[in-house]
Scaffold this motif. Structure first.
Motif, PDB file in Angstrom:
ATOM      1  N   ALA A 271      35.749  46.302  51.098  1.00 51.91           N
ATOM      2  CA  ALA A 271      36.665  45.396  51.791  1.00 51.91           C
ATOM      3  C   ALA A 271      35.922  44.123  52.164  1.00 51.91           C
ATOM      4  O   ALA A 271      34.741  44.159  52.521  1.00 51.91           O
ATOM      5  CB  ALA A 271      37.237  46.068  53.035  1.00 51.91           C
ATOM      6  N   PHE A 272      36.634  42.997  52.100  1.00 49.36           N
ATOM      7  CA  PHE A 272      35.986  41.715  52.363  1.00 49.36           C
ATOM      8  C   PHE A 272      36.833  40.853  53.300  1.00 49.36           C
ATOM      9  O   PHE A 272      38.062  40.971  53.339  1.00 49.36           O
ATOM     10  CB  PHE A 272      35.695  40.963  51.062  1.00 49.36           C
ATOM     11  N   PRO A 273      36.181  39.956  54.044  1.00 43.83           N
ATOM     12  CA  PRO A 273      36.911  39.082  54.977  1.00 43.83           C
ATOM     13  C   PRO A 273      37.444  37.845  54.272  1.00 43.83           C
ATOM     14  O   PRO A 273      36.861  37.355  53.303  1.00 43.83           O
ATOM     15  CB  PRO A 273      35.826  38.698  55.992  1.00 43.83           C
ATOM     16  N   THR A 274      38.554  37.342  54.769  1.00 39.47           N
ATOM     17  CA  THR A 274      39.033  36.014  54.361  1.00 39.47           C
ATOM     18  C   THR A 274      39.509  35.302  55.625  1.00 39.47           C
ATOM     19  O   THR A 274      39.441  35.862  56.720  1.00 39.47           O
ATOM     20  CB  THR A 274      40.191  36.084  53.344  1.00 39.47           C
ATOM     21  N   GLU A 275      40.021  34.100  55.463  1.00 38.20           N
ATOM     22  CA  GLU A 275      40.568  33.386  56.611  1.00 38.20           C
ATOM     23  C   GLU A 275      41.941  33.932  57.011  1.00 38.20           C
ATOM     24  O   GLU A 275      42.435  33.644  58.107  1.00 38.20           O
ATOM     25  CB  GLU A 275      40.654  31.883  56.323  1.00 38.20           C
ATOM     26  N   THR A 276      42.564  34.728  56.142  1.00 37.17           N
ATOM     27  CA  THR A 276      43.913  35.248  56.403  1.00 37.17           C
ATOM     28  C   THR A 276      43.859  36.670  56.945  1.00 37.17           C
ATOM     29  O   THR A 276      44.083  36.910  58.124  1.00 37.17           O
ATOM     30  CB  THR A 276      44.770  35.176  55.130  1.00 37.17           C
ATOM     31  N   VAL A 277      43.580  37.644  56.074  1.00 33.98           N
ATOM     32  CA  VAL A 277      43.388  39.045  56.467  1.00 33.98           C
ATOM     33  C   VAL A 277      42.225  39.602  55.649  1.00 33.98           C
ATOM     34  O   VAL A 277      41.728  38.948  54.741  1.00 33.98           O
ATOM     35  CB  VAL A 277      44.662  39.894  56.233  1.00 33.98           C
ATOM     36  N   TYR A 278      41.806  40.829  55.960  1.00 31.75           N
ATOM     37  CA  TYR A 278      40.765  41.477  55.156  1.00 31.75           C
ATOM     38  C   TYR A 278      41.372  42.028  53.870  1.00 31.75           C
ATOM     39  O   TYR A 278      42.469  42.610  53.884  1.00 31.75           O
ATOM     40  CB  TYR A 278      40.098  42.611  55.941  1.00 31.75           C
ATOM     41  N   GLY A 279      40.661  41.835  52.751  1.00 31.54           N
ATOM     42  CA  GLY A 279      41.119  42.321  51.460  1.00 31.54           C
ATOM     43  C   GLY A 279      40.333  43.533  51.003  1.00 31.54           C
ATOM     44  O   GLY A 279      39.179  43.720  51.385  1.00 31.54           O
ATOM     45  N   LEU A 280      40.957  44.356  50.169  1.00 32.90           N
ATOM     46  CA  LEU A 280      40.300  45.537  49.611  1.00 32.90           C
ATOM     47  C   LEU A 280      39.806  45.191  48.215  1.00 32.90           C
ATOM     48  O   LEU A 280      40.579  45.116  47.260  1.00 32.90           O
ATOM     49  CB  LEU A 280      41.259  46.724  49.571  1.00 32.90           C
ATOM     50  N   GLY A 281      38.514  44.955  48.095  1.00 26.52           N
ATOM     51  CA  GLY A 281      37.948  44.398  46.880  1.00 26.52           C
ATOM     52  C   GLY A 281      37.556  45.416  45.836  1.00 26.52           C
ATOM     53  O   GLY A 281      36.969  46.452  46.128  1.00 26.52           O
ATOM     54  N   ALA A 282      37.879  45.080  44.578  1.00 22.70           N
ATOM     55  CA  ALA A 282      37.431  45.839  43.414  1.00 22.70           C
ATOM     56  C   ALA A 282      37.343  44.870  42.242  1.00 22.70           C
ATOM     57  O   ALA A 282      38.026  43.834  42.223  1.00 22.70           O
ATOM     58  CB  ALA A 282      38.398  46.977  43.092  1.00 22.70           C
ATOM     59  N   ASN A 283      36.510  45.210  41.272  1.00 20.69           N
ATOM     60  CA  ASN A 283      36.372  44.400  40.062  1.00 20.69           C
ATOM     61  C   ASN A 283      37.728  44.325  39.359  1.00 20.69           C
ATOM     62  O   ASN A 283      38.260  45.330  38.889  1.00 20.69           O
ATOM     63  CB  ASN A 283      35.323  45.056  39.154  1.00 20.69           C
ATOM     64  N   ALA A 284      38.294  43.120  39.274  1.00 19.82           N
ATOM     65  CA  ALA A 284      39.633  42.951  38.696  1.00 19.82           C
ATOM     66  C   ALA A 284      39.675  43.237  37.205  1.00 19.82           C
ATOM     67  O   ALA A 284      40.762  43.390  36.634  1.00 19.82           O
ATOM     68  CB  ALA A 284      40.126  41.532  38.965  1.00 19.82           C
ATOM     69  N   LEU A 285      38.515  43.317  36.552  1.00 20.57           N
ATOM     70  CA  LEU A 285      38.458  43.594  35.114  1.00 20.57           C
ATOM     71  C   LEU A 285      38.269  45.077  34.821  1.00 20.57           C
ATOM     72  O   LEU A 285      38.314  45.486  33.658  1.00 20.57           O
ATOM     73  CB  LEU A 285      37.311  42.799  34.473  1.00 20.57           C
ATOM     74  N   ASN A 286      38.045  45.869  35.863  1.00 20.67           N
ATOM     75  CA  ASN A 286      37.745  47.296  35.731  1.00 20.67           C
ATOM     76  C   ASN A 286      38.988  48.118  36.086  1.00 20.67           C
ATOM     77  O   ASN A 286      39.330  48.267  37.258  1.00 20.67           O
ATOM     78  CB  ASN A 286      36.561  47.654  36.646  1.00 20.67           C
TER      79      ASN A 286
ATOM     80  N   MET B 290      41.379  31.352  45.906  1.00 23.51           N
ATOM     81  CA  MET B 290      39.988  31.133  46.304  1.00 23.51           C
ATOM     82  C   MET B 290      39.946  31.139  47.826  1.00 23.51           C
ATOM     83  O   MET B 290      40.345  30.175  48.474  1.00 23.51           O
ATOM     84  CB  MET B 290      39.469  29.807  45.760  1.00 23.51           C
ATOM     85  N   PRO B 291      39.481  32.244  48.432  1.00 21.91           N
ATOM     86  CA  PRO B 291      39.532  32.366  49.895  1.00 21.91           C
ATOM     87  C   PRO B 291      38.528  31.454  50.585  1.00 21.91           C
ATOM     88  O   PRO B 291      37.474  31.137  50.034  1.00 21.91           O
ATOM     89  CB  PRO B 291      39.194  33.842  50.129  1.00 21.91           C
ATOM     90  N   ASP B 292      38.862  31.053  51.797  1.00 22.20           N
ATOM     91  CA  ASP B 292      38.004  30.165  52.574  1.00 22.20           C
ATOM     92  C   ASP B 292      37.111  30.994  53.494  1.00 22.20           C
ATOM     93  O   ASP B 292      37.277  31.006  54.709  1.00 22.20           O
ATOM     94  CB  ASP B 292      38.859  29.194  53.383  1.00 22.20           C
ATOM     95  N   ASN B 293      36.168  31.711  52.879  1.00 16.42           N
ATOM     96  CA  ASN B 293      35.201  32.515  53.632  1.00 16.42           C
ATOM     97  C   ASN B 293      33.905  32.557  52.833  1.00 16.42           C
ATOM     98  O   ASN B 293      33.891  33.051  51.697  1.00 16.42           O
ATOM     99  CB  ASN B 293      35.733  33.921  53.870  1.00 16.42           C
ATOM    100  N   GLN B 294      32.840  32.039  53.406  1.00 18.14           N
ATOM    101  CA  GLN B 294      31.591  31.897  52.659  1.00 18.14           C
ATOM    102  C   GLN B 294      31.002  33.241  52.235  1.00 18.14           C
ATOM    103  O   GLN B 294      30.466  33.367  51.134  1.00 18.14           O
ATOM    104  CB  GLN B 294      30.575  31.098  53.487  1.00 18.14           C
ATOM    105  N   LYS B 295      31.097  34.242  53.093  1.00 21.13           N
ATOM    106  CA  LYS B 295      30.553  35.554  52.716  1.00 21.13           C
ATOM    107  C   LYS B 295      31.267  36.109  51.489  1.00 21.13           C
ATOM    108  O   LYS B 295      30.643  36.663  50.573  1.00 21.13           O
ATOM    109  CB  LYS B 295      30.677  36.540  53.885  1.00 21.13           C
ATOM    110  N   THR B 296      32.587  35.968  51.456  1.00 25.81           N
ATOM    111  CA  THR B 296      33.345  36.507  50.338  1.00 25.81           C
ATOM    112  C   THR B 296      33.138  35.687  49.073  1.00 25.81           C
ATOM    113  O   THR B 296      33.059  36.245  47.972  1.00 25.81           O
ATOM    114  CB  THR B 296      34.837  36.609  50.709  1.00 25.81           C
TER     115      THR B 296
END
Length: 339
Positions: free
Chosen positions: A24-39, A117-123
């Protein structure tokens, strides 16, 4: 499965993504559940963990416009000025995807792909270091209030995902605006309102339409968050609009019916009511910005207070209020308190 919390160790989180795991990753909106979009297998895990219908397309998160150019084709001329004006930021753009790049479980079987493209440097660092675009639906159980802190994610998904990249509370509090750039008449259409408003968009690209259509359970949406009921806590929600006196009527009705009441309101209304007949979560100053930022957190908090009903404050459906009321009406299954 152990769910690790990452702070500065972004490379470790990126390695998990490369291994086909969920972070899971942070954004300026809500936290997203991240996975490789090509996998494909990794993306299927996202649906399983969330309990999300597989006909619901996912937003693909990128760290640059050049990444979009790798995976999209026939990019509309309107996309570039929108990217220049609003990326990184809370705007998702739907365009035609290259055939055979993303699995159907990303696109919902559609020929289009939603990019942001989220506005969060860590993500942005996470995406760059992983070297792949990430799907990123809200990191919560499907249909429930979206997470705006890492703690919310941990509450919902502890033991189900490999990690959470923590960057504190989100700033906006509701998901991005979704704009479809693939209509036959070349007029962009808002499929989901967000912090980038229709007025904002029209200053850049001219006329913008709004899709008012509510997706039913048996329909396949073109973008996330279009279902009739969504973002809902377990406790029933009713929207209260109108005067402060309407709030008194709502509280009286509930207490007369022996219901334990939770309210999500400004501090001004809490002070006006001046009673102990409810549990209040205040979003502070009476502004739609505050109401929007803390909406999901407020619904989650009240849902944990063992109340029988939640009353939530309405705002005019204009500018950011359109996004706020879109989420609130779906959380309430379109139900308002009627005196």
């Amino acid at each position: 499965m152990e769910t690790k919390i990452f702070q500065a160790d972004i490379l470790d989180a990126a390695r998990l993504i490369q291994q086909g795991k969920l972070v899971a990753f942070p954004t300026e909106t809500v936290y997203g559940l991240g996975a490789n979009a090509l996998n494909e297998e990794a993306v299927k895990q996202v649906y399983q963990v969330k309990g999300r219908p597989s006909d619901n397309p996912l937003i693909v998160h990128v760290s640059s416009f050049e990444m979009v150019e790798q995976y999209a084709e026939d990019i509309p001329i309107l996309m570039k000025p929108l990217v220049e004006a609003f990326w990184p930021g809370p705007l998702t753009l739907i365009v035609k995807g290259k055939k055979g790049v993303f699995p159907d479980c990303v696109t919902g079987g559609l020929a289009t792909v939603a990019f942001r493209m989220p506005d969060n440097q860590k993500t942005l660092q996470l995406i760059s270091q992983a070297g792949v675009p990430l799907v990123g639906p809200s990191a919560n159980t499907s249909g429930k209030p979206s997470p705006t802190t890492a703690a919310h994610v941990y509450h919902d998904l502890k033991g189900k995902i490999a990690g959470i990249l923590d960057d504190g509370a989100t700033q906006i509090g509701v998901e991005s605006t979704v704009l479809d750039l693939t209509s036959e008449d070349n007029i962009p259409m808002i499929l989901r309102p967000g912090a980038v408003t229709r007025n904002d968009l029209e200053k850049v690209v001219g006329t913008v339409a709004i899709d008012q259509h509510l997706i039913k359970e048996n329909e396949a949406p073109k973008a996330p968050g279009m279902k009739y009921k969504h973002y809902a806590p377990d406790t029933p929600v009713l929207i209260v609009e109108g005067s402060k006196e309407q709030w008194k009527e709502a509280i009286s009705w509930a207490t007369n019916n022996k219901k334990k009441v939770g309210i999500y309101v400004s501090q001004e209304i809490v002070d006006f009511l001046g009673t102990n007949d409810f549990i209040a979560v205040s979003f502070g100053k009476n502004t739609v910005e505050n109401a929007t930022r803390f909406l999901f957190a407020g619904l989650r908090e009240l849902d944990g207070k063992n109340v029988d009903i939640i009353f939530a404050q309405a705002f005019p459906e204009e500018l950011l209020g359109a996004a706020y009321m879109n989420r609130l009406k779906k959380a309430a299954n379109q139900n308002f308190f009627k005196s």
